[in-house]
Scaffold this motif. Structure first.
Motif, PDB file in Angstrom:
ATOM      1  N   ASN A 153      57.872 -20.384 -17.200  1.00  0.00           N
ATOM      2  CA  ASN A 153      59.009 -19.475 -17.342  1.00  0.00           C
ATOM      3  C   ASN A 153      60.233 -20.207 -17.912  1.00  0.00           C
ATOM      4  OD1 ASN A 153      60.304 -16.991 -17.034  1.00  0.00           O
ATOM      5  ND2 ASN A 153      61.035 -17.500 -14.978  1.00  0.00           N
ATOM      6  N   ASN A 154      60.532 -21.380 -17.365  1.00  0.00           N
ATOM      7  CA  ASN A 154      61.690 -22.141 -17.858  1.00  0.00           C
ATOM      8  C   ASN A 154      61.510 -22.532 -19.316  1.00  0.00           C
ATOM      9  OD1 ASN A 154      62.923 -21.994 -15.419  1.00  0.00           O
ATOM     10  ND2 ASN A 154      62.271 -24.022 -14.711  1.00  0.00           N
ATOM     11  N   ASN A 155      60.273 -22.847 -19.668  1.00  0.00           N
ATOM     12  CA  ASN A 155      60.002 -23.238 -21.052  1.00  0.00           C
ATOM     13  C   ASN A 155      60.266 -22.063 -22.011  1.00  0.00           C
ATOM     14  OD1 ASN A 155      58.703 -24.920 -23.217  1.00  0.00           O
ATOM     15  ND2 ASN A 155      57.209 -23.265 -23.120  1.00  0.00           N
ATOM     16  N   ILE A 156      59.784 -20.888 -21.647  1.00  0.00           N
ATOM     17  CA  ILE A 156      59.994 -19.717 -22.516  1.00  0.00           C
ATOM     18  C   ILE A 156      61.484 -19.378 -22.576  1.00  0.00           C
ATOM     19  CG2 ILE A 156      59.532 -17.218 -22.698  1.00  0.00           C
ATOM     20  CD1 ILE A 156      56.609 -17.901 -22.026  1.00  0.00           C
ATOM     21  N   GLN A 157      62.157 -19.483 -21.452  1.00  0.00           N
ATOM     22  CA  GLN A 157      63.608 -19.227 -21.444  1.00  0.00           C
ATOM     23  C   GLN A 157      64.348 -20.278 -22.280  1.00  0.00           C
ATOM     24  OE1 GLN A 157      64.401 -16.773 -17.447  1.00  0.00           O
ATOM     25  NE2 GLN A 157      64.282 -18.952 -17.080  1.00  0.00           N
ATOM     26  N   GLY A 158      63.853 -21.488 -22.247  1.00  0.00           N
ATOM     27  CA  GLY A 158      64.462 -22.557 -23.063  1.00  0.00           C
ATOM     28  C   GLY A 158      64.332 -22.262 -24.548  1.00  0.00           C
ATOM     29  N   PHE A 159      63.173 -21.731 -24.955  1.00  0.00           N
ATOM     30  CA  PHE A 159      62.988 -21.358 -26.362  1.00  0.00           C
ATOM     31  C   PHE A 159      63.907 -20.193 -26.735  1.00  0.00           C
ATOM     32  CE2 PHE A 159      59.101 -23.946 -26.531  1.00  0.00           C
ATOM     33  CZ  PHE A 159      59.155 -24.404 -27.848  1.00  0.00           C
ATOM     34  N   ALA A 160      64.099 -19.263 -25.784  1.00  0.00           N
ATOM     35  CA  ALA A 160      64.945 -18.090 -26.068  1.00  0.00           C
ATOM     36  C   ALA A 160      66.431 -18.434 -25.940  1.00  0.00           C
ATOM     37  CB  ALA A 160      64.592 -16.949 -25.129  1.00  0.00           C
ATOM     38  N   GLY A 161      66.724 -19.472 -25.178  1.00  0.00           N
ATOM     39  CA  GLY A 161      68.134 -19.869 -24.996  1.00  0.00           C
ATOM     40  C   GLY A 161      68.869 -18.980 -24.026  1.00  0.00           C
ATOM     41  N   GLU A 162      68.131 -18.239 -23.209  1.00  0.00           N
ATOM     42  CA  GLU A 162      68.789 -17.455 -22.156  1.00  0.00           C
ATOM     43  C   GLU A 162      67.806 -17.085 -21.048  1.00  0.00           C
ATOM     44  OE1 GLU A 162      70.144 -14.040 -24.653  1.00  0.00           O
ATOM     45  OE2 GLU A 162      68.948 -12.814 -23.295  1.00  0.00           O
ATOM     46  N   LYS A 163      68.369 -16.672 -19.910  1.00  0.00           N
ATOM     47  CA  LYS A 163      67.537 -16.214 -18.781  1.00  0.00           C
ATOM     48  C   LYS A 163      66.841 -14.922 -19.178  1.00  0.00           C
ATOM     49  CE  LYS A 163      68.442 -18.779 -15.008  1.00  0.00           C
ATOM     50  NZ  LYS A 163      67.307 -19.714 -15.080  1.00  0.00           N
ATOM     51  N   LEU A 164      65.569 -14.822 -18.802  1.00  0.00           N
ATOM     52  CA  LEU A 164      64.819 -13.609 -19.127  1.00  0.00           C
ATOM     53  C   LEU A 164      64.215 -13.051 -17.847  1.00  0.00           C
ATOM     54  CD1 LEU A 164      62.909 -15.072 -22.220  1.00  0.00           C
ATOM     55  CD2 LEU A 164      64.882 -13.528 -22.306  1.00  0.00           C
ATOM     56  N   PRO A 165      64.208 -11.730 -17.705  1.00  0.00           N
ATOM     57  CA  PRO A 165      63.612 -11.145 -16.491  1.00  0.00           C
ATOM     58  C   PRO A 165      62.095 -11.017 -16.627  1.00  0.00           C
ATOM     59  CG  PRO A 165      64.436  -9.416 -17.906  1.00  0.00           C
ATOM     60  CD  PRO A 165      64.745 -10.710 -18.620  1.00  0.00           C
ATOM     61  N   VAL A 166      61.404 -10.886 -15.494  1.00  0.00           N
ATOM     62  CA  VAL A 166      60.001 -10.459 -15.545  1.00  0.00           C
ATOM     63  C   VAL A 166      60.029  -8.945 -15.364  1.00  0.00           C
ATOM     64  CG1 VAL A 166      57.804 -10.462 -14.307  1.00  0.00           C
ATOM     65  CG2 VAL A 166      59.035 -12.608 -14.677  1.00  0.00           C
ATOM     66  N   LEU A 167      59.316  -8.221 -16.212  1.00  0.00           N
ATOM     67  CA  LEU A 167      59.256  -6.761 -16.067  1.00  0.00           C
ATOM     68  C   LEU A 167      58.163  -6.470 -15.035  1.00  0.00           C
ATOM     69  CD1 LEU A 167      59.623  -5.766 -19.844  1.00  0.00           C
ATOM     70  CD2 LEU A 167      61.420  -6.169 -18.137  1.00  0.00           C
ATOM     71  N   GLU A 168      58.597  -6.338 -13.772  1.00  0.00           N
ATOM     72  CA  GLU A 168      57.648  -6.275 -12.648  1.00  0.00           C
ATOM     73  C   GLU A 168      56.659  -5.130 -12.788  1.00  0.00           C
ATOM     74  OE1 GLU A 168      57.072  -8.510 -10.398  1.00  0.00           O
ATOM     75  OE2 GLU A 168      58.835  -9.799 -10.623  1.00  0.00           O
ATOM     76  N   GLU A 169      57.113  -4.015 -13.342  1.00  0.00           N
ATOM     77  CA  GLU A 169      56.198  -2.863 -13.497  1.00  0.00           C
ATOM     78  C   GLU A 169      55.091  -3.170 -14.494  1.00  0.00           C
ATOM     79  OE1 GLU A 169      58.694   0.405 -14.669  1.00  0.00           O
ATOM     80  OE2 GLU A 169      58.535   1.244 -12.644  1.00  0.00           O
ATOM     81  N   VAL A 170      55.444  -3.955 -15.502  1.00  0.00           N
ATOM     82  CA  VAL A 170      54.433  -4.341 -16.494  1.00  0.00           C
ATOM     83  C   VAL A 170      53.435  -5.284 -15.840  1.00  0.00           C
ATOM     84  CG1 VAL A 170      54.023  -5.506 -18.711  1.00  0.00           C
ATOM     85  CG2 VAL A 170      56.026  -4.022 -18.436  1.00  0.00           C
ATOM     86  N   TYR A 171      53.980  -6.238 -15.059  1.00  0.00           N
ATOM     87  CA  TYR A 171      53.100  -7.187 -14.364  1.00  0.00           C
ATOM     88  C   TYR A 171      52.087  -6.433 -13.490  1.00  0.00           C
ATOM     89  CZ  TYR A 171      51.280 -10.637 -11.193  1.00  0.00           C
ATOM     90  OH  TYR A 171      50.414 -11.419 -10.477  1.00  0.00           O
ATOM     91  N   LYS A 172      52.611  -5.500 -12.699  1.00  0.00           N
ATOM     92  CA  LYS A 172      51.781  -4.748 -11.766  1.00  0.00           C
ATOM     93  C   LYS A 172      50.704  -3.967 -12.529  1.00  0.00           C
ATOM     94  CE  LYS A 172      52.626  -1.746  -7.746  1.00  0.00           C
ATOM     95  NZ  LYS A 172      51.903  -0.531  -8.064  1.00  0.00           N
ATOM     96  N   SER A 173      51.157  -3.269 -13.562  1.00  0.00           N
ATOM     97  CA  SER A 173      50.246  -2.428 -14.342  1.00  0.00           C
ATOM     98  C   SER A 173      49.131  -3.277 -14.967  1.00  0.00           C
ATOM     99  CB  SER A 173      51.041  -1.700 -15.428  1.00  0.00           C
ATOM    100  OG  SER A 173      50.212  -0.873 -16.186  1.00  0.00           O
ATOM    101  N   GLU A 174      49.482  -4.466 -15.467  1.00  0.00           N
ATOM    102  CA  GLU A 174      48.453  -5.295 -16.113  1.00  0.00           C
ATOM    103  C   GLU A 174      47.567  -5.996 -15.091  1.00  0.00           C
ATOM    104  OE1 GLU A 174      49.600  -7.889 -19.324  1.00  0.00           O
ATOM    105  OE2 GLU A 174      47.580  -8.732 -19.435  1.00  0.00           O
ATOM    106  N   TYR A 175      48.180  -6.507 -14.020  1.00  0.00           N
ATOM    107  CA  TYR A 175      47.377  -7.264 -13.046  1.00  0.00           C
ATOM    108  C   TYR A 175      46.361  -6.354 -12.356  1.00  0.00           C
ATOM    109  CZ  TYR A 175      46.098 -10.646  -9.481  1.00  0.00           C
ATOM    110  OH  TYR A 175      45.393 -11.504  -8.670  1.00  0.00           O
ATOM    111  N   GLU A 176      46.795  -5.111 -12.097  1.00  0.00           N
ATOM    112  CA  GLU A 176      45.890  -4.160 -11.423  1.00  0.00           C
ATOM    113  C   GLU A 176      44.698  -3.753 -12.290  1.00  0.00           C
ATOM    114  OE1 GLU A 176      49.087  -1.952  -8.455  1.00  0.00           O
ATOM    115  OE2 GLU A 176      48.408  -0.900 -10.251  1.00  0.00           O
ATOM    116  N   THR A 177      44.822  -3.962 -13.589  1.00  0.00           N
ATOM    117  CA  THR A 177      43.753  -3.506 -14.494  1.00  0.00           C
ATOM    118  C   THR A 177      43.122  -4.676 -15.267  1.00  0.00           C
ATOM    119  OG1 THR A 177      45.446  -3.089 -16.170  1.00  0.00           O
ATOM    120  CG2 THR A 177      44.775  -1.210 -14.844  1.00  0.00           C
ATOM    121  N   ALA A 178      43.372  -5.910 -14.787  1.00  0.00           N
ATOM    122  CA  ALA A 178      43.014  -7.102 -15.582  1.00  0.00           C
ATOM    123  C   ALA A 178      41.561  -7.548 -15.390  1.00  0.00           C
ATOM    124  CB  ALA A 178      43.966  -8.253 -15.240  1.00  0.00           C
TER     125      ALA A 178
END
Ligand code: GLN
Length: 359
Positions: free
Chosen positions: A185-210
């Motif tokens: 997460n820190n690495n991706i934020q470092g590339f973007a140059g800012e704090k980024l949120p996790v879209l929890e609903e996306v996580y849930k939707s994908e993990y439940e169907t993965a």
């Protein structure tokens, strides 16, 4: 740019010829000539900002009414993202931004995250770790292919497809799941140059169907090509794919690669310059999965796409082009984002193999 590229080539030839040439007068004459070409060339290598803004506007206007393709729906929540969203941006290696459309809308990064975790491994363990423990060969198959895992001895095959990306997550050196996630997460934020949120609903939707990705993770583990607990790797990978970015963020991430690994906004080095070419090579051969050949044929730029609708392309040493729009083609690549970037690459003549105007 056509002039620039020819100019650079001509300048190079002049030097060679100059080194071999004979009389003083000839040398002086050639020196003046070379300097002329040199100053002409250095002026022409810069594409001016107005031109960049113009092509971004043009790409947006030209493709905003295209309705081809459909949102991804195998991750149920992605089907609910408004399909008409469309954003286009250029971010230069100096951090200058030229944008049009919905460039602030936050969507899930999905597979656009993959090269950046590969970069983390390169930074942590060197590019050989990627080559040996994951692989760098394009599969020529869909991004979630299980056949590729069976077919190729490298199993995970390359870090741009699901198998290789799950393997990459597992390869990150970490003591536990929390640390693995934080490093990624820190690495991706470092590339973007800012704090980024996790879209929890996306996580849930994908993990439940993965189920497919879980199958891939378990199979890799069985072959000794996964380097952490499979369910942990799957969770962290799915979280990585659920990070929320906007088109501008993708532009900055790409611009960091265009800038030799240094984020132009924060000036933080994210990847040793020596490893940028290796990462871009993998993006060029596999960033568009089984459409990578077609993409390089048309746009000629190392790129990465994601089923959230994002695409980022890198013009090495110069700038990045990013675009976002949710409707995807059969290969899982955003139709409007592809068209926009291909248009810009052609108009600016920045394809890696030479100017590539659209016919
Ligand atoms: N999270 C998605 C998956 O694993 C990423 C795929 C993609 O963006 N192509 O299927």
């Amino acid at each position: 740019m056509l002039i620039t590229i020819n100019g650079v080539k001509r300048m190079y030839k002049n030097y060679v010829f100059f080194g071999l040439s004979c009389s003083n007068i000839t040398i002086r004459f050639l020196l003046v000539l070379s300097l002329g070409v040199l100053s002409f060339t250095s002026a022409a290598t810069q594409i001016d900002g107005d031109k960049m803004q113009q092509v971004v506007n043009e790409a947006y206007a030209k493709f905003k009414d295209v309705k081809e393709g459909a949102n991804a729906n195998y991750i149920p929540i992605l089907d609910t993202v408004p399909s008409d969203l469309f954003g286009v941006v250029i971010v230069t290696k100096e951090g200058k931004v030229y944008s049009a459309g919905d460039v602030g809308y936050r969507f899930s990064i999905q597979s656009v995250s993959k090269p950046f975790t590969a970069a983390l491994i390169m930074a942590q363990q060197g590019p050989e770790a990627v080559r040996e423990k994951i692989g760098v060969e394009p599969t020529g198959m869909v991004f979630n292919s299980k056949v590729a895992v069976e077919l190729y001895e490298a199993r995970s095959v390359n870090p741009m497809v699901n198998a290789g990306a799950i393997a990459a997550v597992s390869l990150v050196k970490a003591d536990n799941e929390k640390q693995r996630w934080e490093l990624i997460n820190n690495n991706i934020q470092g590339f973007a140059g800012e704090k980024l949120p996790v879209l929890e609903e996306v996580y849930k939707s994908e993990y439940e169907t993965a189920w497919g990705n879980r199958g891939i993770a378990n199979n890799l583990y069985n072959y000794g090509r996964l380097y952490a607990d499979p369910e942990e790797a799957l969770r962290v990978y799915t979280r990585q794919c659920s990070i929320g970015v906007n088109t501008l963020n993708l532009g900055v991430m790409g611009a960091t690669l265009a800038n030799g690994g240094v984020n132009p906004l924060t000036e933080k080095r994210m990847l040793p310059a020596a490893h940028v070419p290796e990462l871009l090579a993998i993006m060029a051969t596999a960033g568009f999965y089984d459409e990578s050949g077609e993409w390089m044929f048309n746009a000629g730029l190392p790129s990465k796409t994601g089923v959230g609708g994002g695409v980022v392309s890198v013009v090495p040493g110069k700038f990045a082009i990013a675009a976002f729009s949710p409707r995807l083609n059969e290969a899982g690549n955003s139709v409007r984002a592809m068209r926009a970037i291909r248009h810009i690459s052609g108009e600016l003549g920045v394809g890696l193999y030479g100017p590539n105007p659209e016919l």
